[in-house]
Each structure stands twice: as structure tokens, then as C-alpha cells.
Design a protein around this motif. Structure first.
Motif, PDB file in Angstrom:
ATOM      1  N   MET A   1       0.836  -1.172   0.000  1.00  9.91           N
ATOM      2  CA  MET A   1       0.000   0.000   0.000  1.00  9.91           C
ATOM      3  C   MET A   1       0.890   1.247   0.000  1.00  9.91           C
ATOM      4  SD  MET A   1      -2.789   1.243   2.791  1.00  9.91           S
ATOM      5  CE  MET A   1      -4.094   0.203   2.200  1.00  9.91           C
ATOM      6  N   ASN A   2       0.529   2.220  -0.795  1.00  9.97           N
ATOM      7  CA  ASN A   2       1.274   3.474  -0.875  1.00  9.97           C
ATOM      8  C   ASN A   2       0.498   4.596  -0.220  1.00  9.97           C
ATOM      9  OD1 ASN A   2       3.401   2.379  -2.300  1.00  9.97           O
ATOM     10  ND2 ASN A   2       2.501   2.830  -4.278  1.00  9.97           N
ATOM     11  N   LEU A   3       1.216   5.489   0.433  1.00 14.42           N
ATOM     12  CA  LEU A   3       0.611   6.702   0.975  1.00 14.42           C
ATOM     13  C   LEU A   3       0.935   7.843   0.043  1.00 14.42           C
ATOM     14  CD1 LEU A   3       1.517   6.495   4.767  1.00 14.42           C
ATOM     15  CD2 LEU A   3      -0.748   6.390   3.772  1.00 14.42           C
ATOM     16  N   LYS A   4      -0.069   8.558  -0.405  1.00 14.25           N
ATOM     17  CA  LYS A   4       0.131   9.700  -1.290  1.00 14.25           C
ATOM     18  C   LYS A   4      -0.334  10.949  -0.534  1.00 14.25           C
ATOM     19  CE  LYS A   4      -1.195  11.653  -5.705  1.00 14.25           C
ATOM     20  NZ  LYS A   4      -2.049  11.523  -6.870  1.00 14.25           N
ATOM     21  N   PRO A   5       0.605  11.739  -0.005  1.00 15.17           N
ATOM     22  CA  PRO A   5       0.208  12.910   0.768  1.00 15.17           C
ATOM     23  C   PRO A   5      -0.393  13.995  -0.114  1.00 15.17           C
ATOM     24  CG  PRO A   5       2.580  12.850   0.500  1.00 15.17           C
ATOM     25  CD  PRO A   5       2.049  11.579  -0.083  1.00 15.17           C
ATOM     26  N   LEU A   6      -1.314  14.742   0.452  1.00 17.46           N
ATOM     27  CA  LEU A   6      -1.980  15.824  -0.253  1.00 17.46           C
ATOM     28  C   LEU A   6      -1.405  17.168   0.182  1.00 17.46           C
ATOM     29  CD1 LEU A   6      -5.642  14.536   0.130  1.00 17.46           C
ATOM     30  CD2 LEU A   6      -4.086  14.183  -1.797  1.00 17.46           C
ATOM     31  N   SER A   7      -1.553  18.157  -0.643  1.00 22.60           N
ATOM     32  CA  SER A   7      -1.175  19.536  -0.341  1.00 22.60           C
ATOM     33  C   SER A   7       0.283  19.618   0.121  1.00 22.60           C
ATOM     34  CB  SER A   7      -2.151  20.099   0.689  1.00 22.60           C
ATOM     35  OG  SER A   7      -1.948  21.471   0.855  1.00 22.60           O
ATOM     36  N   ARG A   9       1.732  18.260   2.712  1.00 22.62           N
ATOM     37  CA  ARG A   9       2.043  17.226   3.702  1.00 22.62           C
ATOM     38  C   ARG A   9       3.171  16.326   3.221  1.00 22.62           C
ATOM     39  NH1 ARG A   9      -3.235  18.392   4.104  1.00 22.62           N
ATOM     40  NH2 ARG A   9      -4.055  18.800   6.189  1.00 22.62           N
ATOM     41  N   VAL A  10       3.867  15.748   4.215  1.00 20.92           N
ATOM     42  CA  VAL A  10       5.017  14.885   3.955  1.00 20.92           C
ATOM     43  C   VAL A  10       4.853  13.628   4.796  1.00 20.92           C
ATOM     44  CG1 VAL A  10       7.540  14.719   4.090  1.00 20.92           C
ATOM     45  CG2 VAL A  10       6.473  16.920   3.578  1.00 20.92           C
ATOM     46  N   VAL A  11       5.134  12.455   4.223  1.00 22.78           N
ATOM     47  CA  VAL A  11       5.093  11.197   4.959  1.00 22.78           C
ATOM     48  C   VAL A  11       6.521  10.862   5.393  1.00 22.78           C
ATOM     49  CG1 VAL A  11       4.516   8.746   4.894  1.00 22.78           C
ATOM     50  CG2 VAL A  11       3.111  10.386   3.630  1.00 22.78           C
ATOM     51  N   LEU A  12       6.686  10.631   6.703  1.00 21.76           N
ATOM     52  CA  LEU A  12       7.999  10.339   7.277  1.00 21.76           C
ATOM     53  C   LEU A  12       8.007   8.941   7.872  1.00 21.76           C
ATOM     54  CD1 LEU A  12       8.516  13.657   9.283  1.00 21.76           C
ATOM     55  CD2 LEU A  12       9.357  13.124   6.992  1.00 21.76           C
ATOM     56  N   LYS A  13       9.146   8.270   7.782  1.00 20.31           N
ATOM     57  CA  LYS A  13       9.357   6.992   8.461  1.00 20.31           C
ATOM     58  C   LYS A  13      10.374   7.259   9.562  1.00 20.31           C
ATOM     59  CE  LYS A  13      10.475   2.159   7.784  1.00 20.31           C
ATOM     60  NZ  LYS A  13       9.601   1.790   8.860  1.00 20.31           N
ATOM     61  N   PRO A  14       9.950   7.200  10.831  1.00 16.78           N
ATOM     62  CA  PRO A  14      10.870   7.504  11.934  1.00 16.78           C
ATOM     63  C   PRO A  14      12.087   6.594  11.921  1.00 16.78           C
ATOM     64  CG  PRO A  14       8.611   7.333  12.721  1.00 16.78           C
ATOM     65  CD  PRO A  14       8.624   6.849  11.296  1.00 16.78           C
ATOM     66  N   LEU A  15      13.244   7.174  12.223  1.00 22.30           N
ATOM     67  CA  LEU A  15      14.471   6.394  12.358  1.00 22.30           C
ATOM     68  C   LEU A  15      14.469   5.742  13.730  1.00 22.30           C
ATOM     69  CD1 LEU A  15      16.993   8.920  10.797  1.00 22.30           C
ATOM     70  CD2 LEU A  15      15.921   6.950   9.708  1.00 22.30           C
ATOM     71  N   GLU A  16      15.103   4.598  13.844  1.00 23.85           N
ATOM     72  CA  GLU A  16      15.134   3.860  15.101  1.00 23.85           C
ATOM     73  C   GLU A  16      15.887   4.636  16.167  1.00 23.85           C
ATOM     74  OE1 GLU A  16      13.580   0.937  15.775  1.00 23.85           O
ATOM     75  OE2 GLU A  16      12.695   1.178  13.787  1.00 23.85           O
ATOM     76  N   ALA A  17      15.396   4.579  17.404  1.00 26.78           N
ATOM     77  CA  ALA A  17      16.065   5.220  18.534  1.00 26.78           C
ATOM     78  C   ALA A  17      17.308   4.424  18.908  1.00 26.78           C
ATOM     79  CB  ALA A  17      15.117   5.293  19.719  1.00 26.78           C
ATOM     80  N   GLU A  18      18.274   5.109  19.465  1.00 31.74           N
ATOM     81  CA  GLU A  18      19.506   4.453  19.898  1.00 31.74           C
ATOM     82  C   GLU A  18      19.207   3.452  21.010  1.00 31.74           C
ATOM     83  OE1 GLU A  18      22.667   4.752  18.717  1.00 31.74           O
ATOM     84  OE2 GLU A  18      21.843   6.001  17.135  1.00 31.74           O
ATOM     85  N   GLU A  19      19.859   2.298  20.973  1.00 32.44           N
ATOM     86  CA  GLU A  19      19.675   1.266  21.989  1.00 32.44           C
ATOM     87  C   GLU A  19      20.580   1.495  23.201  1.00 32.44           C
ATOM     88  OE1 GLU A  19      17.529  -1.389  21.752  1.00 32.44           O
ATOM     89  OE2 GLU A  19      16.768  -0.665  19.837  1.00 32.44           O
ATOM     90  N   THR A  20      21.711   2.177  22.980  1.00 34.53           N
ATOM     91  CA  THR A  20      22.647   2.430  24.077  1.00 34.53           C
ATOM     92  C   THR A  20      23.065   3.896  24.073  1.00 34.53           C
ATOM     93  OG1 THR A  20      24.541   1.849  22.699  1.00 34.53           O
ATOM     94  CG2 THR A  20      23.599   0.090  24.016  1.00 34.53           C
ATOM     95  N   VAL A  74       0.462   6.901  11.738  1.00 30.19           N
ATOM     96  CA  VAL A  74      -0.349   5.871  11.092  1.00 30.19           C
ATOM     97  C   VAL A  74       0.481   4.600  10.985  1.00 30.19           C
ATOM     98  CG1 VAL A  74      -1.800   7.451   9.779  1.00 30.19           C
ATOM     99  CG2 VAL A  74       0.299   6.637   8.780  1.00 30.19           C
ATOM    100  N   LYS A  75      -0.208   3.450  11.004  1.00 30.57           N
ATOM    101  CA  LYS A  75       0.468   2.161  10.869  1.00 30.57           C
ATOM    102  C   LYS A  75      -0.143   1.438   9.682  1.00 30.57           C
ATOM    103  CE  LYS A  75       2.083  -1.669  13.636  1.00 30.57           C
ATOM    104  NZ  LYS A  75       2.113  -2.272  14.970  1.00 30.57           N
ATOM    105  N   ILE A  76       0.700   1.116   8.699  1.00 29.47           N
ATOM    106  CA  ILE A  76       0.242   0.434   7.493  1.00 29.47           C
ATOM    107  C   ILE A  76       1.169  -0.745   7.232  1.00 29.47           C
ATOM    108  CG2 ILE A  76      -0.120   0.639   5.015  1.00 29.47           C
ATOM    109  CD1 ILE A  76      -0.810   3.567   5.487  1.00 29.47           C
TER     110      ILE A  76
END
Length: 95
Positions: A1-7, A9-20, A74-76
Motif C-alpha cells: 500500500m502506498n501513501l500519497k500525501p496531499l497539499s 504534507r510529507v510522509v515520514l518513516k521515523p528512524l530507530e532510537a539508539e539502543e545504548t 499511522v500504521k500500514i
């Protein structure tokens, strides 16, 4: 499934938090701070906001820093994304 932002808006994928930490302390899931860095995965076409034209300044693949409480999560397909307005992006991370 693709997300197509309108106007603007920007779709971001969060980077993983540091483990240490830098000193080597391992962080548990509860003590990790929510990351404010993400990769741009989709960009809207821009448009008009409050009577002024909005040009999009970010591109797919760039890493950015965004405002802590911005956007909608959002979770897809078991992937988490955040949809924000371009104004909520504070900076582009350059290597």
C-alpha cells in the motif's frame, strides 16, 4: 500500500532510537525517547495555504528533524509512519 500525501504534507518513516547511550548504558523500551529524526518517504505536490503558494523543500530519501509533537501517526502493513505538514520539518540532515 502506498501513501500519497496531499497539499503540503510529507510522509515520514521515523528512524530507530539508539539502543545504548554514548557511555554504553543499554536503554529499555520505556526509557527510550521518541526519535525526532525520520526519512522522507513521500512528498505532497504543494499548493496554496492561506492564499500563498507553498513550494515543497524536501525530497524523498532525505533525512530530516521534525517537531516533537507534530503530525499524525499511522500504521500500514506493520510499518509506522508520521504524516506532517512541511512547516513541522525543522531541518534536513546533511551527511
Amino acid at each position: 500500500m502506498n501513501l500519497k500525501p496531499l497539499s503540503d504534507r510529507v510522509v515520514l518513516k521515523p528512524l530507530e532510537a539508539e539502543e545504548t547511550t554514548k557511555s554504553g548504558i543499554i536503554l529499555t523500551t520505556d526509557s527510550k525517547e521518541k526519535p525526532q529524526q525520520a526519512e522522507v518517504v513521500a512528498v505532497g505536490p504543494g499548493g496554496f495555504r492561506e492564499g500563498e503558494e507553498v513550494d515543497m523543500d524536501v525530497e524523498v530519501g532525505e533525512k530530516v528533524v521534525y517537531s516533537r509533537y507534530a503530525g499524525t501517526e499511522v500504521k500500514i502493513d506493520d510499518e509506522e509512519y508520521i504524516i506532517v505538514r512541511q512547516d513541522d520539518i525543522l531541518a534536513v540532515i546533511e551527511d
